[in-house]
Design an enzyme around this catalytic site. Structure first.
Site, PDB file in Angstrom:
ATOM      1  N   CYS A  59       0.785  -1.238   0.000  1.00  0.00           N
ATOM      2  CA  CYS A  59       0.000   0.000   0.000  1.00  0.00           C
ATOM      3  C   CYS A  59       0.814   1.285   0.000  1.00  0.00           C
ATOM      4  O   CYS A  59       0.322   2.296  -0.494  1.00  0.00           O
ATOM      5  CB  CYS A  59      -0.997   0.014   1.158  1.00  0.00           C
ATOM      6  SG  CYS A  59      -0.265   0.065   2.791  1.00  0.00           S
ATOM      7  N   MET A  60       2.032   1.323   0.560  1.00  0.00           N
ATOM      8  CA  MET A  60       2.747   2.594   0.553  1.00  0.00           C
ATOM      9  C   MET A  60       4.248   2.474   0.300  1.00  0.00           C
ATOM     10  O   MET A  60       4.996   3.433   0.485  1.00  0.00           O
ATOM     11  CB  MET A  60       2.497   3.404   1.832  1.00  0.00           C
ATOM     12  CG  MET A  60       2.371   2.665   3.136  1.00  0.00           C
ATOM     13  SD  MET A  60       3.659   1.500   3.572  1.00  0.00           S
ATOM     14  CE  MET A  60       5.119   2.470   3.576  1.00  0.00           C
ATOM     15  N   MET A  90      -3.281   5.420  -2.758  1.00  0.00           N
ATOM     16  CA  MET A  90      -3.028   4.190  -3.503  1.00  0.00           C
ATOM     17  C   MET A  90      -2.941   4.385  -5.011  1.00  0.00           C
ATOM     18  O   MET A  90      -2.288   3.600  -5.699  1.00  0.00           O
ATOM     19  CB  MET A  90      -4.110   3.146  -3.188  1.00  0.00           C
ATOM     20  CG  MET A  90      -4.137   2.703  -1.741  1.00  0.00           C
ATOM     21  SD  MET A  90      -2.557   2.101  -1.131  1.00  0.00           S
ATOM     22  CE  MET A  90      -1.989   3.502  -0.186  1.00  0.00           C
ATOM     23  N   GLY A 134      -3.142   4.370   4.424  1.00  0.00           N
ATOM     24  CA  GLY A 134      -4.415   3.714   4.678  1.00  0.00           C
ATOM     25  C   GLY A 134      -4.479   2.964   5.982  1.00  0.00           C
ATOM     26  O   GLY A 134      -5.556   2.568   6.414  1.00  0.00           O
ATOM     27  N   GLN A 135      -3.345   2.708   6.641  1.00  0.00           N
ATOM     28  CA  GLN A 135      -3.332   1.927   7.868  1.00  0.00           C
ATOM     29  C   GLN A 135      -2.893   2.788   9.047  1.00  0.00           C
ATOM     30  O   GLN A 135      -2.123   3.738   8.865  1.00  0.00           O
ATOM     31  CB  GLN A 135      -2.395   0.723   7.722  1.00  0.00           C
ATOM     32  CG  GLN A 135      -2.836  -0.226   6.613  1.00  0.00           C
ATOM     33  CD  GLN A 135      -1.968  -1.465   6.569  1.00  0.00           C
ATOM     34  OE1 GLN A 135      -2.190  -2.425   7.288  1.00  0.00           O
ATOM     35  NE2 GLN A 135      -0.972  -1.452   5.703  1.00  0.00           N
TER      36      GLN A 135
END
Length: 804
Positions: free
Chosen positions: A173-174, A351, A388-389
């Site tokens: 994701c990153m 994303m 996102g986390q």
């Protein structure tokens, strides 16, 4: 004009209204509302602070506890991030603890079925698997690990087992955001902060739907309009979303068009002479990809200004329109804005730019656009990635739980860095291996490959993530594990998931405020909370699980679990200097293990100027943004890195100083990366583009949010969004079943036409939260050459109408 509270209220309305009716009627799906069956009581809840359990925004909530249960959630008015507001998920976060199918006892697969075992049996099973082949063991976590949990896993693997096969799902994701920052500034994470949103004149969303994915942050921007402030919003995307509704400009691009857009704007800045010549000459160098005849290098090769200009010559507005789909006039619009030194411009992405086979390149290009135009280093002028986390930054990136990483931005393949880590951990020289571990795609590919065919990962321990749903190309990277008798999958989780379906050992975990914890959010803000309620049954903290396995390995005689003095690597003493056996669950909370681990970990934070305060300071605060430095006995955070007016580490009189620059001259790098098409494009057999993502009601794989009745009822299942013209051509009506198929897999979904999202013609969108509709059976595992992050945003598919 919509204000912030109205915006958030609107984003939550569908969920809240439907849920209230159903809760009143007693329909609660997976979960019961806290205290739903309890007798009324006069006792008021006891309130304490915690960051929200969901995304990387880092909103703070007030948690109300009564009779050992979370009974109320409020936005924390003392928190600078959210100022008392929450999104629809945040307001319901307390319900995540109370699904009816919580895992409460260890389970071992015997004869095809998971059966209960004791914790001692579970720990012994794991330890003996590791002892038998420590080099074939891997640890897979996520940005949901708390900082101490990730640090414990990191120390077990790299200090204890001399094994670098540890990865977080943050690789998915990153990771491209990380390599983008590293390639431009020589060090990871944003220079700006959320305060930029309050003063920017222009906000450009590069392929991210901030209105739904980061609604509290987006509300900070749109709320300014209600106060009469002018703010221009631009949405660059492949589908219209709720973000688009708030933007003055929507730039519909073809997949991979973002590269050409950034190059085209920089071309115009040079052609017009509207780039910031003074900023560039004082603070920047130029870079291009390394020679294609050799191996690719993240740091590329040096070029001069004239070479950079020549490379951009072809990216005229007309050419950019051809390859990106964005009209030439809109490229000129962006150039007008970036060429205006009086404007304050913030770029946001998530994303869309990261899950990209050219993710490092597009990240570097957007940073470069800000540097070239001088829109950097001042409030409101910043290129800022969002996550996102909840602790993708604090744990995955800062603790370094990647196959190449060590805490504090250090690397295992750097001898000086290994020496520093060995000194802090009191290890013998050479204990930390210099061999890079396997990145996520390679790790799972190896695990799902028979040993006889080279699959050298035999055991994987998964904590706080659900790879059975979130990995790309699931048939290849996860489901092939089935039938491989010598492969062993361990899963620590709070609920049954797509991953536990193939697990050989399942461990029940504590969740959120059932344990102590620390997160680090998207603006470098480190946050802390204390345990408030007990976990159900035999569920236990992930950090304890890791330490308990480490202790069992110590007892079995593994030499790596001792430091140079023969002491247990996780030795912990109380205030009187007496060792506390924290590997025994009943003794784990005799001391604050989080504090012991964090205060050891923070020694690493100074190597890359990511300084952290002592644990006790975070217990008093609603988070602090690093570097946190002590001034006259007061610990002070930093809002804007590299800028003299706010960053203590910038030398006096330097104004801007990139003190970890790749070129070691305090200059950032302005990059040229060419536009290239994606590795898989639509053709006659597979004529549509597929993009995947999230929805406002659910978080990631839905393990928690699908068990929260208001959220599940508001969005009960996945769907496929189509353009109306494509639907007509296929003969598909709203709500009808459609088969979506790629070269890797297929599934059936209901069509949603004219809903909240509207893809461009030839594009379809599917959210990935639904464990009964696994879109990652279809996606592609092709990944960026530097970040190794897969591209979930573009692959070729075909659609077939199935019927009603």
């Amino acid at each position: 004009m919509i204000d912030r509270r109205d915006f958030l209220r609107a984003s939550a309305l569908a969920a809240a209204t439907v849920a209230a009716q159903r809760l009143a009627a007693g329909s609660t799906s997976h979960a019961a509302a806290p205290d739903a069956d309890a007798a009324p009581t006069e006792a008021a809840p006891k309130w304490d602070k915690a960051p929200c359990r969901f995304c990387g925004t880092g909103c703070h909530v007030r948690v109300g506890v009564r009779d050992g249960r979370v009974v109320a959630i409020q936005g924390d008015v003392e928190a600078a991030v959210n100022k008392g507001l929450l999104c629809v998920k945040g307001y319901h976060v307390g319900l995540a603890l109370y699904g009816k199918d919580r895992l409460t006892t260890p389970l071992l697969r015997k004869n095809g079925k998971l059966v209960p075992i004791t914790w001692d049996q579970a720990l012994d099973t794991i330890a003996r698997r590791i002892m038998a082949a420590p080099e074939r063991f891997a640890f897979y976590g996520s940005g949901q690990w708390t900082i101490p949990e990730g640090y414990a896993a990191q120390k077990l693997m790299k200090a204890g087992l001399s094994n670098n096969n540890i990865e977080p799902n943050a690789r998915l994701c990153m990771a491209s955001a990380v390599t983008g920052y590293l390639s431009v500034y020589g060090v990871d994470e944003p220079a700006g902060c959320y305060d930029d949103f309050d003063v920017a004149d222009v906000v450009v969303c590069w392929g991210n739907n901030a209105a739904e994915m980061h609604p509290v942050l987006f509300s900070r921007i749109v709320d300014r309009r209600s106060r009469g402030e002018a703010v221009t919003l631009i949405d660059i995307a492949t589908r219209r979303t709720r973000t688009t509704e708030h933007c003055q400009h929507y730039l519909a691009m073809k997949p991979n068009g973002d590269l050409a857009i950034a190059l085209g704007v920089m071309h115009l800045l040079l052609a017009r002479g509207t780039y910031d010549k003074d900023f560039v000459e004082r603070f920047c160098n130029f870079r291009a990809p390394s020679d294609p005849s050799g191996p690719p290098a993240l740091t590329g090769r040096a070029i001069d200004f004239d070479t950079f200009k020549r490379e951009l010559d072809k990216y005229t507005p007309a050419y950019v329109e051809e390859v990106s789909g964005v009209a030439a006039k809109d490229i000129e619009l962006l150039a007008d804005l970036f060429g205006d030194p009086k404007k304050k411009i913030t770029s946001l992405w998530c994303m869309g730019m990261n899950q990209h086979t050219r993710g490092t390149a597009i990240n570097a290009l957007v940073h470069s656009l800000h540097l070239l135009s001088g829109h950097f280093g001042k409030p409101g002028d910043a290129p800022t990635s969002l996550t996102g986390q909840p602790s993708a930054c604090g744990t995955a990136r800062e603790v370094g739980t990647f196959a190449h990483g060590l805490p504090g931005g250090l690397r295992v393949d750097n001898a000086e860095h290994r020496e520093k880590a060995e000194k802090i951990w009191d290890l013998p020289k050479g204990r930390i291996s210099d061999k890079l571990g396997k990145h996520t795609v390679a790790m799972w590919d190896s695990f799902c490959t028979p040993t006889a065919e080279g699959g050298d990962i035999a055991t994987i321990w998964v904590q706080v993530t659900n790879p059975g749903q979130t990995l790309p190309n699931l048939n290849k990277l996860f489901r092939k594990k089935s039938g491989l008798e010598d492969k062993f999958l361990i899963v620590s989780d709070v609920y049954p998931t797509a991953t536990t379906e193939l697990a050989d050992l399942v461990l029940p975990s504590a969740l959120w405020v059932e344990k102590n914890g620390m997160f680090g959010n998207s603006e470098r803000r480190t946050q802390q909370w204390f345990k408030m309620v007990d976990p159900p049954g035999q569920a236990r903290d992930d950090c304890w699980q890791t330490i308990a396995v480490a202790r069992r390995l110590f007892e079995l005689g593994h030499p790596g679990l001792k430091d140079t003095s023969g002491r247990f690597l996780f030795e912990t003493k109380d205030a009187a200097g007496k060792e506390v056996p924290i590997w025994q669950w009943e003794r784990y909370y005799d001391v604050n293990v989080d504090e012991r681990l964090f205060d050891e970990y923070r020694q690493f934070s100074r190597f890359k100027h990511k300084d952290l305060a002592p644990y006790a300071e975070y217990a008093k605060a609603r988070g602090m943004r690093w570097p946190v430095v002590e001034k006259d006995g007061v610990w002070t955070e930093t809002r804007w890195r590299f800028s003299e007016f706010d960053d203590t580490y910038v030398a006096k009189g330097r104004e801007i100083q990139f003190y970890h620059s790749v070129t070691q001259d305090d200059r950032a790098l302005i990059w040229f990366h060419p536009w290239e098409p994606p590795p898989e494009v639509p053709d006659a057999e597979y004529p549509f583009w597929l993009c995947t993502g999230r929805v406002v009601e659910h978080w990631h794989s839905g393990t928690m949010t699908m068990r929260i009745p208001p959220l599940r009822n508001a969005m009960p299942g996945a769907y496929v969004e189509l353009h109306p013209d494509d639907a007509r051509a296929l003969g598909v009506n709203n709500g009808e079943r459609v088969r979506i198929e790629s070269r890797r897999g297929a599934l059936e979904l209901r069509a949603w036409i004219g809903g909240r999202g509207a893809p461009e013609r030839g594009n379809v969108f599917v959210p990935f939260f639904d464990e009964t509709k696994l879109i990652n059976l279809v996606t592609l595992e092709a990944h960026d050459p530097f970040s190794k992050q897969p591209d979930y945003k573009k692959c070729a598919v075909r659609l077939t109408r199935v019927g009603a």
